[in-house]
Design an enzyme around this catalytic site. Sequence first.
Site, PDB file in Angstrom:
ATOM      1  N   CYS A 113       0.691  -1.329  -0.029  1.00  0.00           N
ATOM      2  CA  CYS A 113      -0.016  -0.023  -0.098  1.00  0.00           C
ATOM      3  C   CYS A 113       1.025   1.238  -0.083  1.00  0.00           C
ATOM      4  O   CYS A 113       0.344   2.387  -0.227  1.00  0.00           O
ATOM      5  CB  CYS A 113      -0.822  -0.071   1.206  1.00  0.00           C
ATOM      6  SG  CYS A 113      -1.990  -1.299   1.210  1.00  0.00           S
ATOM      7  N   HIS A 258      -2.656   7.519   3.881  1.00  0.00           N
ATOM      8  CA  HIS A 258      -3.236   6.297   3.297  1.00  0.00           C
ATOM      9  C   HIS A 258      -4.578   6.132   3.596  1.00  0.00           C
ATOM     10  O   HIS A 258      -4.770   6.329   4.934  1.00  0.00           O
ATOM     11  CB  HIS A 258      -2.154   5.083   3.461  1.00  0.00           C
ATOM     12  CG  HIS A 258      -2.954   3.922   2.904  1.00  0.00           C
ATOM     13  ND1 HIS A 258      -3.399   3.563   1.687  1.00  0.00           N
ATOM     14  CD2 HIS A 258      -3.019   2.727   3.505  1.00  0.00           C
ATOM     15  CE1 HIS A 258      -3.870   2.402   1.682  1.00  0.00           C
ATOM     16  NE2 HIS A 258      -3.689   1.699   2.735  1.00  0.00           N
ATOM     17  N   ASN A 288     -10.452   1.206   0.631  1.00  0.00           N
ATOM     18  CA  ASN A 288      -8.916   1.058   0.655  1.00  0.00           C
ATOM     19  C   ASN A 288      -8.478   0.774  -0.600  1.00  0.00           C
ATOM     20  O   ASN A 288      -8.658  -0.354  -1.016  1.00  0.00           O
ATOM     21  CB  ASN A 288      -8.599   0.439   1.816  1.00  0.00           C
ATOM     22  CG  ASN A 288      -7.067  -0.049   1.862  1.00  0.00           C
ATOM     23  OD1 ASN A 288      -6.254   0.624   0.982  1.00  0.00           O
ATOM     24  ND2 ASN A 288      -6.563  -0.759   2.838  1.00  0.00           N
TER      25      ASN A 288
HETATM   26  N1  ACO Z   1     -19.174  -7.086   9.692  1.00  0.00           N
HETATM   27  C1  ACO Z   1     -19.635  -7.219  10.858  1.00  0.00           C
HETATM   28  N2  ACO Z   1     -18.802  -8.071  11.817  1.00  0.00           N
HETATM   29  C2  ACO Z   1     -17.664  -8.061  11.463  1.00  0.00           C
HETATM   30  C3  ACO Z   1     -17.035  -7.796  10.226  1.00  0.00           C
HETATM   31  C4  ACO Z   1     -17.874  -7.442   9.323  1.00  0.00           C
HETATM   32  N3  ACO Z   1     -17.449  -6.836   8.078  1.00  0.00           N
HETATM   33  N4  ACO Z   1     -15.620  -7.967  10.239  1.00  0.00           N
HETATM   34  C5  ACO Z   1     -15.427  -8.650  11.498  1.00  0.00           C
HETATM   35  N5  ACO Z   1     -16.223  -8.630  12.222  1.00  0.00           N
HETATM   36  C6  ACO Z   1     -16.583  -8.991  13.535  1.00  0.00           C
HETATM   37  C7  ACO Z   1     -15.537  -9.916  14.010  1.00  0.00           C
HETATM   38  O1  ACO Z   1     -15.736 -11.477  13.649  1.00  0.00           O
HETATM   39  C8  ACO Z   1     -15.550  -9.746  15.482  1.00  0.00           C
HETATM   40  O2  ACO Z   1     -16.643 -10.703  16.128  1.00  0.00           O
HETATM   41  P1  ACO Z   1     -16.375 -11.411  17.254  1.00  0.00           P
HETATM   42  O3  ACO Z   1     -16.192 -10.423  18.428  1.00  0.00           O
HETATM   43  O4  ACO Z   1     -17.778 -12.071  17.511  1.00  0.00           O
HETATM   44  O5  ACO Z   1     -15.277 -12.332  17.231  1.00  0.00           O
HETATM   45  C9  ACO Z   1     -15.826  -8.128  15.836  1.00  0.00           C
HETATM   46  O6  ACO Z   1     -16.503  -7.895  14.733  1.00  0.00           O
HETATM   47  C10 ACO Z   1     -14.770  -7.701  15.853  1.00  0.00           C
HETATM   48  O7  ACO Z   1     -13.745  -7.834  14.978  1.00  0.00           O
HETATM   49  P2  ACO Z   1     -12.276  -7.185  15.233  1.00  0.00           P
HETATM   50  O8  ACO Z   1     -11.612  -7.573  14.017  1.00  0.00           O
HETATM   51  O9  ACO Z   1     -11.898  -7.009  16.402  1.00  0.00           O
HETATM   52  O10 ACO Z   1     -12.801  -5.393  14.797  1.00  0.00           O
HETATM   53  P3  ACO Z   1     -11.907  -4.176  14.513  1.00  0.00           P
HETATM   54  O11 ACO Z   1     -12.680  -3.105  15.492  1.00  0.00           O
HETATM   55  O12 ACO Z   1     -10.445  -4.422  15.060  1.00  0.00           O
HETATM   56  O13 ACO Z   1     -12.166  -3.680  13.187  1.00  0.00           O
HETATM   57  C11 ACO Z   1     -11.038  -3.618  11.415  1.00  0.00           C
HETATM   58  C12 ACO Z   1     -11.660  -4.437  12.076  1.00  0.00           C
HETATM   59  C13 ACO Z   1     -11.998  -2.653  10.537  1.00  0.00           C
HETATM   60  C14 ACO Z   1     -10.240  -4.537  10.029  1.00  0.00           C
HETATM   61  C15 ACO Z   1      -9.833  -2.880  12.064  1.00  0.00           C
HETATM   62  O14 ACO Z   1      -9.142  -3.636  12.751  1.00  0.00           O
HETATM   63  C16 ACO Z   1      -8.786  -2.068  10.961  1.00  0.00           C
HETATM   64  O15 ACO Z   1      -9.475  -1.091  10.291  1.00  0.00           O
HETATM   65  N6  ACO Z   1      -7.521  -2.489  11.172  1.00  0.00           N
HETATM   66  C17 ACO Z   1      -6.739  -1.736  10.085  1.00  0.00           C
HETATM   67  C18 ACO Z   1      -6.881  -2.555   8.879  1.00  0.00           C
HETATM   68  C19 ACO Z   1      -6.168  -1.699   7.812  1.00  0.00           C
HETATM   69  O16 ACO Z   1      -6.463  -0.401   7.674  1.00  0.00           O
HETATM   70  N7  ACO Z   1      -5.776  -2.517   6.889  1.00  0.00           N
HETATM   71  C20 ACO Z   1      -5.030  -1.747   5.877  1.00  0.00           C
HETATM   72  C21 ACO Z   1      -3.919  -1.106   6.084  1.00  0.00           C
HETATM   73  S1  ACO Z   1      -2.413  -1.660   4.953  1.00  0.00           S
HETATM   74  C22 ACO Z   1      -3.363  -1.775   3.519  1.00  0.00           C
HETATM   75  O17 ACO Z   1      -3.899  -1.004   3.210  1.00  0.00           O
HETATM   76  C23 ACO Z   1      -3.435  -3.038   2.902  1.00  0.00           C
END
Ligand code: ACO
Length: 331
Positions: A113, A258, A288
């Site tokens: 990215c 980003h 993204n």
């Molecule tokens: N819809 C509904 N529920 C969901 C979804 C969804 N799309 N995705 C995950 N969940 C659930 C999970 O299963 C979990 O449920 P559980 O507690 O019953 O197990 C719950 O939601 C919480 O999941 P987490 O992964 O802890 O959620 P989090 O608050 O961390 O959000 C996210 C997830 C949005 C991916 C966040 O961690 C994030 O944005 N991280 C950074 C990712 C990123 O930016 N990556 C790209 C950077 S590098 C690049 O660009 C390639």
Amino acid sequence: KTYPLIRGLGYYVPERVLTNAELERMVETSDEWITSRTGIKERRVAAPGQATSDLSLEASKAALDAAGMSAGELTHLFLCTLTPDAYCPPAACILEEKLGIRGKAAMDLNAACSGFLFGMDMARAVICMTPEAKVLVCACDVLTSRTNWADRRTCVLFGDGAGAVVITSGDAEKRPGDAAIKDVRLLSDGSLGHLLTVKGGGSGSPMRLGDVVGDDFFVQMSGQEVFKHAVRNMVSVCEDVLAANGLTGADIDYFIPHQANWRIMEAVAKKLGLPLEKVCATVARYGNTSASSVAMGLAESFQTGKIKPGDKVLLSVFGGGFTWGAALLEF
Ligand code: ACO
């Protein structure tokens, strides 16, 4: 001292809009969950058969038009991508062919990215050695080609798009709309690579004839770990660039981080002391878009008047590797 100039900005997104409401019908998710966790409302998806070189072609033509240059004047084409059309030939060579030119130095560059700033820095290096060089830096990803539409943890995050710039030496006269590249800083840390991967089909996980595609063919990510490192590293590299140039957050007119997740962008901006109205936010409309997000944000922000001549603009990237960086531009 003269600084290399960005002389033309262009971007392109595919027509197909995929909304959160549609995703609600594909996986167990909700508009409320996606919006509150990421800020994303919709994203663009490449049409079947529309590959990285196709999106790149449109963005590159727009950048060349804005620069008032023909493709034939280019000396180098760098295509920053982790989703090239194929392993071989390089997507940059396919782009060269689609632009109707030959005999240039074209190559792909993969810094996940973060690719766009790595490409910009390579362009600076080329221009340092060869001041007459005219370098197209295009950043494009079609990450939906590596998205598992059954995995709600990742499929809601990504979209497709391309952004491009033409970079020349600073010896040319600076025109309105040109931006001087005053600084670029890049870092990487391979010990954290396992936190964000697209492994399958690589030489480390080769596919054999008749293999069925497995999970590792798609984006795999430890979301919370990525989140934590993205905030920490983007803040730290932005602070370094600001300090090295005798600036603070208050001196920055516009910030383009980003576009992975609005919460990451918000956290970084707050730590840098930047008001949120100075933060580019295309993530709600495009999701993204990986390597292209900062290049797209730059082009769109300039075209919509959010960036004005004289503005100091801070860019920051973060991605798989991990790789990260920041750059300071002056329009
Ligand atoms: N819809 C509904 N529920 C969901 C979804 C969804 N799309 N995705 C995950 N969940 C659930 C999970 O299963 C979990 O449920 P559980 O507690 O019953 O197990 C719950 O939601 C919480 O999941 P987490 O992964 O802890 O959620 P989090 O608050 O961390 O959000 C996210 C997830 C949005 C991916 C966040 O961690 C994030 O944005 N991280 C950074 C990712 C990123 O930016 N990556 C790209 C950077 S590098 C690049 O660009 C390639």
